[in-house]
Design a protein around this motif. Structure first.
Motif, PDB file in Angstrom:
ATOM      1  N   LYS A  36      15.091  -0.064  -2.266  1.00 28.68           N
ATOM      2  CA  LYS A  36      14.807   1.060  -1.380  1.00 28.68           C
ATOM      3  C   LYS A  36      13.797   1.973  -2.049  1.00 28.68           C
ATOM      4  O   LYS A  36      13.879   2.239  -3.246  1.00 28.68           O
ATOM      5  N   PHE A  37      12.826   2.430  -1.274  1.00 31.65           N
ATOM      6  CA  PHE A  37      11.872   3.428  -1.753  1.00 31.65           C
ATOM      7  C   PHE A  37      11.943   4.638  -0.828  1.00 31.65           C
ATOM      8  O   PHE A  37      11.883   4.489   0.399  1.00 31.65           O
ATOM      9  N   GLU A  38      12.020   5.832  -1.412  1.00 31.02           N
ATOM     10  CA  GLU A  38      12.049   7.059  -0.626  1.00 31.02           C
ATOM     11  C   GLU A  38      10.756   7.839  -0.853  1.00 31.02           C
ATOM     12  O   GLU A  38      10.324   8.018  -2.001  1.00 31.02           O
ATOM     13  N   PHE A  39      10.166   8.300   0.227  1.00 30.48           N
ATOM     14  CA  PHE A  39       8.928   9.079   0.159  1.00 30.48           C
ATOM     15  C   PHE A  39       9.105  10.359   0.974  1.00 30.48           C
ATOM     16  O   PHE A  39       8.512  10.510   2.057  1.00 30.48           O
ATOM     17  N   ASN A  91       6.063  12.228   2.231  1.00 30.98           N
ATOM     18  CA  ASN A  91       5.362  11.581   3.340  1.00 30.98           C
ATOM     19  C   ASN A  91       6.277  11.345   4.542  1.00 30.98           C
ATOM     20  O   ASN A  91       5.856  10.762   5.544  1.00 30.98           O
ATOM     21  N   LYS A  92       7.549  11.711   4.383  1.00 30.64           N
ATOM     22  CA  LYS A  92       8.529  11.656   5.462  1.00 30.64           C
ATOM     23  C   LYS A  92       8.788  10.244   5.973  1.00 30.64           C
ATOM     24  O   LYS A  92       8.856  10.006   7.185  1.00 30.64           O
ATOM     25  N   PHE A  93       8.937   9.302   5.044  1.00 31.35           N
ATOM     26  CA  PHE A  93       9.387   7.972   5.438  1.00 31.35           C
ATOM     27  C   PHE A  93      10.079   7.300   4.266  1.00 31.35           C
ATOM     28  O   PHE A  93       9.835   7.628   3.106  1.00 31.35           O
ATOM     29  N   ASP A  94      10.956   6.361   4.579  1.00 26.03           N
ATOM     30  CA  ASP A  94      11.651   5.557   3.581  1.00 26.03           C
ATOM     31  C   ASP A  94      11.483   4.080   3.917  1.00 26.03           C
ATOM     32  O   ASP A  94      11.292   3.714   5.085  1.00 26.03           O
ATOM     33  N   LEU A  95      11.558   3.229   2.882  1.00 28.92           N
ATOM     34  CA  LEU A  95      11.460   1.778   3.041  1.00 28.92           C
ATOM     35  C   LEU A  95      12.746   1.134   2.547  1.00 28.92           C
ATOM     36  O   LEU A  95      13.253   1.474   1.482  1.00 28.92           O
ATOM     37  N   TYR A  96      13.247   0.190   3.318  1.00 31.30           N
ATOM     38  CA  TYR A  96      14.470  -0.534   2.975  1.00 31.30           C
ATOM     39  C   TYR A  96      14.162  -2.031   2.968  1.00 31.30           C
ATOM     40  O   TYR A  96      13.593  -2.554   3.933  1.00 31.30           O
ATOM     41  N   PHE A  97      14.532  -2.705   1.894  1.00 29.58           N
ATOM     42  CA  PHE A  97      14.266  -4.138   1.757  1.00 29.58           C
ATOM     43  C   PHE A  97      15.587  -4.899   1.791  1.00 29.58           C
ATOM     44  O   PHE A  97      16.477  -4.659   0.971  1.00 29.58           O
ATOM     45  N   LEU A  98      15.698  -5.807   2.753  1.00 29.19           N
ATOM     46  CA  LEU A  98      16.939  -6.558   2.939  1.00 29.19           C
ATOM     47  C   LEU A  98      16.695  -8.052   2.773  1.00 29.19           C
ATOM     48  O   LEU A  98      15.626  -8.564   3.122  1.00 29.19           O
ATOM     49  N   ARG A 132      11.246 -12.965  -4.183  1.00 33.55           N
ATOM     50  CA  ARG A 132      11.976 -13.604  -3.083  1.00 33.55           C
ATOM     51  C   ARG A 132      11.015 -13.974  -1.955  1.00 33.55           C
ATOM     52  O   ARG A 132       9.957 -13.363  -1.805  1.00 33.55           O
ATOM     53  N   GLU A 133      11.430 -14.951  -1.153  1.00 31.05           N
ATOM     54  CA  GLU A 133      10.622 -15.322   0.008  1.00 31.05           C
ATOM     55  C   GLU A 133      11.189 -14.748   1.298  1.00 31.05           C
ATOM     56  O   GLU A 133      10.444 -14.414   2.204  1.00 31.05           O
ATOM     57  N   GLY A 134      12.518 -14.646   1.413  1.00 29.53           N
ATOM     58  CA  GLY A 134      13.133 -14.190   2.651  1.00 29.53           C
ATOM     59  C   GLY A 134      13.491 -12.724   2.640  1.00 29.53           C
ATOM     60  O   GLY A 134      14.639 -12.352   2.436  1.00 29.53           O
ATOM     61  N   ILE A 135      12.502 -11.865   2.851  1.00 27.53           N
ATOM     62  CA  ILE A 135      12.694 -10.412   2.799  1.00 27.53           C
ATOM     63  C   ILE A 135      12.322  -9.809   4.154  1.00 27.53           C
ATOM     64  O   ILE A 135      11.338 -10.215   4.774  1.00 27.53           O
ATOM     65  N   GLU A 164      11.465  -5.928   5.513  1.00 29.58           N
ATOM     66  CA  GLU A 164      11.247  -4.527   5.150  1.00 29.58           C
ATOM     67  C   GLU A 164      11.374  -3.678   6.406  1.00 29.58           C
ATOM     68  O   GLU A 164      10.680  -3.903   7.396  1.00 29.58           O
ATOM     69  N   LEU A 165      12.276  -2.711   6.363  1.00 30.87           N
ATOM     70  CA  LEU A 165      12.439  -1.754   7.449  1.00 30.87           C
ATOM     71  C   LEU A 165      11.800  -0.437   7.037  1.00 30.87           C
ATOM     72  O   LEU A 165      12.082   0.076   5.955  1.00 30.87           O
ATOM     73  N   THR A 166      10.966   0.113   7.900  1.00 33.57           N
ATOM     74  CA  THR A 166      10.341   1.411   7.667  1.00 33.57           C
ATOM     75  C   THR A 166      10.963   2.436   8.603  1.00 33.57           C
ATOM     76  O   THR A 166      10.952   2.242   9.828  1.00 33.57           O
ATOM     77  N   HIS A 167      11.488   3.516   8.040  1.00 30.38           N
ATOM     78  CA  HIS A 167      12.057   4.588   8.855  1.00 30.38           C
ATOM     79  C   HIS A 167      11.234   5.846   8.658  1.00 30.38           C
ATOM     80  O   HIS A 167      11.139   6.382   7.547  1.00 30.38           O
ATOM     81  N   ASN A 168      10.615   6.325   9.729  1.00 26.27           N
ATOM     82  CA  ASN A 168       9.896   7.590   9.710  1.00 26.27           C
ATOM     83  C   ASN A 168      10.876   8.695  10.101  1.00 26.27           C
ATOM     84  O   ASN A 168      11.539   8.612  11.138  1.00 26.27           O
ATOM     85  N   TYR A 169      10.947   9.709   9.260  1.00 23.60           N
ATOM     86  CA  TYR A 169      11.942  10.765   9.447  1.00 23.60           C
ATOM     87  C   TYR A 169      11.841  11.371  10.856  1.00 23.60           C
ATOM     88  O   TYR A 169      10.749  11.692  11.335  1.00 23.60           O
ATOM     89  N   GLY A 170      12.990  11.537  11.462  1.00 30.09           N
ATOM     90  CA  GLY A 170      13.063  12.233  12.738  1.00 30.09           C
ATOM     91  C   GLY A 170      13.032  11.353  13.966  1.00 30.09           C
ATOM     92  O   GLY A 170      13.369  11.814  15.065  1.00 30.09           O
TER      93      GLY A 170
END
Length: 290
Positions: free
Chosen positions: A6-9, A12-19, A36-39, A41-47
């Motif tokens: 997980k990366f939090e920004f 910049n008001k967004f976070d990244l989640y890697f599953l 890994r090959e099977g990733i 990435e979910l991007t969530h923009n705040y709000g």
């Protein structure tokens, strides 16, 4: 899936989640997230969760482009029943249409998630259990205008190998599956998709005749309306890989030297889809780090 990074920004008001699938039975159990090959990435923009007007474009309505991600499962009937019992919607159930060996579930943002079988469908009809630890994040599908141009790019520039081809002449489209490593071939001893146990494949969908259309045919997902963002390739030496891309005269969205983030680059494919390029930390790690 499991959250593997997980990366939090907040600035910049967004976070990244890697599953990814990360059980002991998973294809990449315990590996660093860049190895890994099977990733996904979910991007969530705040709000956005509080904005009633905010809606994701899933790529399957005009303007089309991105199609779906795909998960392969052990017992497809039991896997689909589990999702249905949990209240999730389907774009296509197993029993819908002529293709009774694939289904499409809808995630909360109405992205399509294809579900395919690792085992012959005829042998799992009466199986009532499904083992999530055996699942694979099999592929990501994008539509391409010109199959020859795209296949050349992903093989010659990105270094992928054509794994298999599925021609659908009656329906006027072909599917091309690419990935890293030796091709799996067209035949399968157990009678199912020979690449169903793989992870991280790229599926190119070519609809006959689009190569004759003028201009850009497909939407990259980053211009409005937004949805799909990019695929990502990790490399052994980021600087050397980007120099190679430069020598090959690729089109760039972002060079390593652009902006503040000096550890990622973005190449554009022939249809304008973004391809993120990052360092595979396996090749830079100190001894004993993993």
């Amino acid at each position: 899936m499991s959250l593997v990074n997980k990366f939090e920004f907040p600035d910049n008001k967004f976070d990244l989640y890697f599953l990814a699938y990360d059980s002991p039975k998973a294809a990449s159990h315990g590996k660093h997230w860049t190895d890994r090959e099977g990733i996904i990435e979910l991007t969530h923009n705040y709000g956005t969760e509080n904005d009633a007007k905010y809606k994701i474009h899933n790529g399957n309505k005009d303007p089309k482009g991105f199609g779906h991600v795909c998960v392969s499962v052990d017992n497809i009937q039991a896997a689909c029943k589990r999702l249905s019992d949990a209240g999730y919607k389907f774009q296509k159930r197993l029993e819908d249409g002529r293709m009774r060996h694939i289904a499409f579930a809808l995630d909360p943002d109405e992205y399509w998630v294809e579900i395919i079988a690792q085992n012959p469908v005829s042998e799992t009809e009466n199986v009532t259990t499904t083992d999530l630890e055996t699942y694979r994040m099999n592929h990501t599908m994008i539509r391409v205008k010109d199959k020859d141009i795209s296949l050349k790019f992903y093989q010659d520039v990105m270094g992928m190998t054509l794994q298999r081809t599925s021609e659908n002449k009656d329906a006027n489209f072909n599917l091309y599956f690419l990935g890293y490593g030796a091709p799996v071939g067209e035949k399968s001893a157990n009678g199912v998709n020979p690449s169903a146990n793989r992870e991280g494949l790229l599926e190119l969908t070519w609809n006959y005749g689009t190569e004759k259309e003028e201009g850009k045919v497909y939407h990259d997902g980053n211009a409005e309306p937004q949805g799909f963002g990019h695929i990502c390739v990790s490399v052994d030496d980021l600087d050397a890989a980007c120099k190679r891309f430069e020598d090959l005269n690729v089109n760039w969205k972002k060079r390593l030297t652009d902006g503040r983030m000096k550890n990622v680059a973005f190449v554009l494919d022939p249809d304008g889809y973004w391809i993120e390029v990052i360092q595979n930390e396996k090749y830079k790690a100190a001894p004993g780090k993993y």
